[in-house]
Write an enzyme that holds these catalytic residues in place. Structure first.
Site, mmCIF file in Angstrom:
data_model
loop_
_atom_site.group_PDB
_atom_site.id
_atom_site.type_symbol
_atom_site.label_atom_id
_atom_site.label_comp_id
_atom_site.label_asym_id
_atom_site.label_seq_id
_atom_site.Cartn_x
_atom_site.Cartn_y
_atom_site.Cartn_z
ATOM 1 N N HIS A 39 1.009 -1.503 -0.214
ATOM 2 C CA HIS A 39 0.292 -0.181 0.096
ATOM 3 C C HIS A 39 0.733 1.589 0.028
ATOM 4 C CE1 HIS A 39 0.453 0.330 4.322
ATOM 5 N NE2 HIS A 39 0.759 1.685 4.505
ATOM 6 N N ASP A 69 0.295 -7.599 1.963
ATOM 7 C CA ASP A 69 0.853 -6.302 1.753
ATOM 8 C C ASP A 69 1.914 -6.461 1.475
ATOM 9 O OD1 ASP A 69 0.171 -3.248 1.684
ATOM 10 O OD2 ASP A 69 0.079 -3.451 3.839
ATOM 11 N N SER A 140 4.713 2.649 7.994
ATOM 12 C CA SER A 140 4.317 2.020 6.775
ATOM 13 C C SER A 140 5.527 1.257 5.914
ATOM 14 C CB SER A 140 2.630 2.412 6.623
ATOM 15 O OG SER A 140 1.521 2.458 7.082
#
Length: 365
Positions: A39, A69, A140
């Site tokens: 992402h 992910d 992230s």
């Protein structure tokens, strides 16, 4: 101990930026790839990266994995980045101390310490490591590290509205993905989110379907035509391009750009909510000699009467040269004049303030 771990990991932590956001990655030397979240790259086949040992550059996205992910990026050429170790998921226990490292909200190389709340929290059919160390936007894709200095997970997401409810993908999933990708290094690939089959250009069905199960997938393929922003953002990029700046390298997230002019760093931001464009050129820092600060302030005030559409100010220890334009007023022709003036004056003032007033080089992360 924690300080030693953070110092060990800093050279391997990578900043990642796209047109739509920013994130973190880390270099795994054993496989010669940069690991991050899927992402973070958001369907981009090329992203901007920067690290402690190399300047901002472009990196190709070679592997994507929506289910887990994960994404793997090409590492920078001719750059020596130290190795970090991958740990063992099976050795983890609830209550183990951990450190999450990344770039949350643009605060580079931040580390948050916490403990594992639950080793095997199940979500969407996968195990995740639940931690109480804060994971925020920009974190992230960064590593979750144990007290032995080993990567035990990839920081992935947090529960919105939750108080330090962070989740990391366990390292065993990462190791499986790295081993799956390794024989096809440097080839555009994606892992089917339905059956886990590795889809490659040589086996993709009709250019968009998994050959094993028929699920629609998308390889990280460079677009035939570059996607460009619209509106004010496009005008800003047209201005920067006219001034000889590399647009791809300048992009630093949503409506944000960063360029260099000589020794000065210039950050450009479009605030769409308040309808203005700001250019901030970060120059040098205040001198250590207290006797030079008063004449320096006098000089800055005097120059503010002379500069056209520019303002010199002090932000903490930094001296900043700024300009502001309302989005309804900005045109390519007018913007080129304003930013060209900002860039030239930034480089000029940076040198002058160091030579005449003993200002110091700005400390950069």
């Amino acid at each position: 101990m924690v300080q030693d771990i953070i110092g060990q990991f800093h050279p391997a932590i990578i900043q990642i930026a796209t047109q739509t956001g920013t994130g973190t990655g880390f270099y795994v030397k054993e496989y010669d790839v940069i690991v991050t979240n899927d992402h973070v790259v958001q369907d981009n086949a090329e992203v901007t990266i920067a690290g402690k040992s190399f300047d901002k550059t472009l990196a190709r996205v070679w592997y994507t994995d929506r289910k887990h992910d994960l994404a793997f990026l090409q590492s920078p050429a001719n750059v020596e980045i130290p190795a970090i170790r991958l740990g063992t998921y099976e050795a983890l226990k609830d209550g183990d101390e951990v450190v999450a490292i990344g770039h949350p909200y643009g605060f580079n190389y931040s580390a948050t310490q916490g403990v594992i709340s639950k080793v095997d929290r199940i979500r969407d059919g996968l195990k995740f490591i639940q931690i109480d160390a804060a994971i925020n936007p920009g974190n992230s894709g960064g590593p979750l590290v144990n007290t032995s200095g080993e990567v035990i997970g990839v920081n992935s997401f947090k529960i919105q509205g939750g108080d330090n409810l962070g989740f990391a993908l366990p390292v065993n999933y990462l190791r499986q993905a790295l081993q799956l990708y390794a024989p096809h290094r440097g080839i555009s690939s994606t892992r089917c989110h339905s059956c886990d089959y590795l889809v490659l250009p040589e086996n993709i069905d009709s250019e968009k379907y998994c050959p094993a199960c028929g699920t629609e997938v998308k390889l990280p393929k460079m677009p035939e035509q570059e996607v460009v922003p619209t509106g004010v953002a496009k005008t800003i990029e047209d201005i920067l391009k006219e001034l000889g700046k590399d647009i791809k390298l300048a992009r630093d997230g949503v409506n944000r750009w960063e360029v260099r002019e000589g020794s000065a760093k210039i950050k450009i931001t479009y605030n769409a909510e308040n309808f203005f464009v700001v250019g901030d050129a970060y120059l040098c820092q205040l001198p250590q000699d207290a006797l030079k600060i008063k004449p320096l302030y006098q000089f800055l005030l005097q120059e503010n009467y002379r500069t056209n559409n520019l303002v010199l100010s002090c932000q903490n220890q930094n001296i900043v040269l700024s300009c502001i334009m309302y989005d309804l007023d900005i045109t390519k022709e007018g913007g080129v004049k304003v930013f060209d003036n900002l860039f030239k004056k930034a480089d000029f003032y940076d040198d002058l303030l160091k030579n005449e007033y003993g200002c110091l080089d700005r400390i950069e992360e």
